[in-house]
Design a protein around this motif. Sequence first.
Motif, PDB file in Angstrom:
ATOM      1  N   ASN A  29       0.941  -1.362  -0.024  1.00  0.00           N
ATOM      2  CA  ASN A  29      -0.157  -0.092  -0.100  1.00  0.00           C
ATOM      3  C   ASN A  29       0.892   1.174   0.050  1.00  0.00           C
ATOM      4  OD1 ASN A  29      -2.620  -1.608   0.382  1.00  0.00           O
ATOM      5  ND2 ASN A  29      -1.890  -1.950   2.228  1.00  0.00           N
ATOM      6  N   SER A  30       0.318   2.429  -0.408  1.00  0.00           N
ATOM      7  CA  SER A  30       1.032   3.597  -0.542  1.00  0.00           C
ATOM      8  C   SER A  30       1.515   4.120   0.810  1.00  0.00           C
ATOM      9  CB  SER A  30       0.123   4.546  -1.299  1.00  0.00           C
ATOM     10  OG  SER A  30      -0.837   4.910  -0.501  1.00  0.00           O
ATOM     11  N   GLY A  53       5.879   1.726  -6.946  1.00  0.00           N
ATOM     12  CA  GLY A  53       6.802   2.706  -7.610  1.00  0.00           C
ATOM     13  C   GLY A  53       8.214   2.220  -7.249  1.00  0.00           C
ATOM     14  N   ALA A  54       9.154   3.001  -7.452  1.00  0.00           N
ATOM     15  CA  ALA A  54      10.731   2.772  -7.271  1.00  0.00           C
ATOM     16  C   ALA A  54      11.042   2.589  -5.926  1.00  0.00           C
ATOM     17  CB  ALA A  54      11.696   3.610  -8.217  1.00  0.00           C
ATOM     18  N   ALA A  55      10.183   3.300  -5.078  1.00  0.00           N
ATOM     19  CA  ALA A  55      10.791   3.495  -3.581  1.00  0.00           C
ATOM     20  C   ALA A  55      10.332   2.425  -2.628  1.00  0.00           C
ATOM     21  CB  ALA A  55       9.975   4.887  -3.248  1.00  0.00           C
ATOM     22  N   VAL A 185      18.010   4.764   1.977  1.00  0.00           N
ATOM     23  CA  VAL A 185      16.967   3.981   2.290  1.00  0.00           C
ATOM     24  C   VAL A 185      15.748   4.776   2.699  1.00  0.00           C
ATOM     25  CG1 VAL A 185      16.262   2.333   4.115  1.00  0.00           C
ATOM     26  CG2 VAL A 185      18.567   2.144   3.107  1.00  0.00           C
ATOM     27  N   LYS A 186      15.855   5.657   3.605  1.00  0.00           N
ATOM     28  CA  LYS A 186      14.678   6.395   3.940  1.00  0.00           C
ATOM     29  C   LYS A 186      14.070   7.273   2.989  1.00  0.00           C
ATOM     30  CE  LYS A 186      14.549   4.923   8.044  1.00  0.00           C
ATOM     31  NZ  LYS A 186      13.197   4.014   8.250  1.00  0.00           N
ATOM     32  N   ASN A 187      14.749   7.413   1.931  1.00  0.00           N
ATOM     33  CA  ASN A 187      14.188   8.414   0.780  1.00  0.00           C
ATOM     34  C   ASN A 187      13.643   7.552  -0.552  1.00  0.00           C
ATOM     35  OD1 ASN A 187      14.066  11.259   1.611  1.00  0.00           O
ATOM     36  ND2 ASN A 187      16.274  10.636   1.910  1.00  0.00           N
ATOM     37  N   GLY A 526      11.057  -0.874   3.448  1.00  0.00           N
ATOM     38  CA  GLY A 526      12.417  -0.193   3.719  1.00  0.00           C
ATOM     39  C   GLY A 526      12.344   1.064   4.187  1.00  0.00           C
ATOM     40  N   SER A 527      11.572   1.964   3.199  1.00  0.00           N
ATOM     41  CA  SER A 527      11.723   3.782   3.481  1.00  0.00           C
ATOM     42  C   SER A 527      10.375   3.900   4.279  1.00  0.00           C
ATOM     43  CB  SER A 527      11.440   4.257   2.308  1.00  0.00           C
ATOM     44  OG  SER A 527      10.137   3.855   1.577  1.00  0.00           O
ATOM     45  N   LYS A 528       9.285   3.258   4.529  1.00  0.00           N
ATOM     46  CA  LYS A 528       8.185   3.840   5.324  1.00  0.00           C
ATOM     47  C   LYS A 528       8.088   3.049   6.748  1.00  0.00           C
ATOM     48  CE  LYS A 528       5.983   5.252   1.247  1.00  0.00           C
ATOM     49  NZ  LYS A 528       4.777   4.971  -0.025  1.00  0.00           N
TER      50      LYS A 528
END
Length: 557
Positions: A29-30, A53-55, A185-187, A526-528
Amino acid sequence: MKNRILILAILCCTVHSLLSAATVKVKVNSDGSFSPPFVTVASGDTVEWTLNGAADSIIPVNWDGASAGVCSTVKPYSATDANDFTGPMPLAVSGIFSLSPIDSGFTVVPTGSTCTVGGQPAAIVGSQMLCRGGLSGATLDATWQDPSLTGVFIRLLWKDVQKAPGTVDSSFDFTVLDREMNKAVKNGKVYSLAIRAGDDGTPSWLFTNGVTPLQLQDQGDDESGGCGVRMTLGNPTEIAYQNRYFDLLRKVAAHVKSRADWYRALAYIKPSGANLQTHENRLPKHCSAGCPCNTQIFAQNGYTPAGLYAFYQAQTSLLVSEFPNKTMVYALIQDGFPRVNNNGGYETVDGSSSGGGALPGGVEQTQTILNNGQAAHGLLFAVAHNGLQTKKTDNCLNNINGLGCPNKWVLQEGLEGQVTGWQTTNSEKVANASDTDSALQNALSNSQGVYVELYEERFWEAVHQPNGIINPAGSGKTMTQWANDLHSRRRTLFPSLGDPFPTTYRHTFTRTLAGAGNQTFYYIHGSKCGIGPAAPGAVVVLPLGGTAPKRQRSVHH
């Protein structure tokens, strides 16, 4: 008869296993959560995540299912673990990269402010400008966060990473690397990595630990005359030097793999270690009247082309082993190595051979390294040139020797089917937004390159133009449009490598836990992770012979 029965039994079991294998689908999910958050599978089943997406990334964690702090429990990456489902793992990553600073990073200040470091602003757009004075090696948060950016080329110096000899943790300082990997990672970005020696990167402790110091002086590409910069370097063909540099690479690899999210975000690892003033692969090579004869110094200390080839063959093999499932990218200077032959003859002041024997051609050593890399590693060996200029002509792919075309050795590698990329020439030569737009036109129309690296001041300047249009009188494109063009090219040229930014990611799970009871694998985005409703997901593998609930299983025959 018994053997036939046994064979039939094995075949029956195999067919049954294939027919019963299932794919269980999970949506990312987003907000970084997963639907459904928990799935149950049998050994041999596949989980397929649908990505936004890519993130998006799937990062395994060592979690007990209850404790707080799940985001800090990221597992190490292990290519040999059948159940390491870190991914997606991008190969030959396309798009726009920014260059990290070697020393002080940038700060954004109001136009008209006084730059306390360096004196002059690096870029000015409207009411803002860039000044030096940020943390060492730090890329701006705004750069990391920019949606058009694929990632950052993290440029490190050997002497800064390894402060002392040996392979114990206390010999190494990963402060800058850790900070920048965490930002990647965070971005939801990726990063490239190289560690250079050369005039300001070679650690002085080498020369009290078995490496022969060579007192050299070379002007590099400076055509203003003089002998150039004095430097003390090691000889990369010396075994002691190789051992020290390869120990560094092993330690860095182990550190990057200590967190699966760090390792997943690695886009390119760059062979280096034989350097002059940059991360490019080259050495002092001039022998000029009244100056130290670098070719003679190297020759008398055992340098040979054969030794150079062995250095790069050993290094690229090591990188494939220590950084599995990652693309290498060799940054070339075509005429970059001292003209010394395998018998110890060297180029003298007048260009002749000291021993009378034939010397290697100016580009022969680089070309051999490229050929060896391609033959040994195929598409895992990419090639780049760090001197992309503004566009001056067209049709370079039909005339790679054309005046004003990008580097023809990289163009040739691209025509041979290799992955290629570019870094723009220094920020003084590509000096403003219109130059940046023109250089991007040069890469797209005159090469098969899939990525372009920009100096951070040029990237910042370009994305802050009105409405994001880099040069209305040029291409009229935004940085996002340029990035999408490069992504499209990458998908077209290298479909066998998979999309570096896929819409789905799959992993087949194998039960490795003996006995009864479920085997549970937890994971995070990873980023969220830790932001809002983002929560861990889990894959539960049933005991052998168990069957997952049919409502969760999509069987593929």
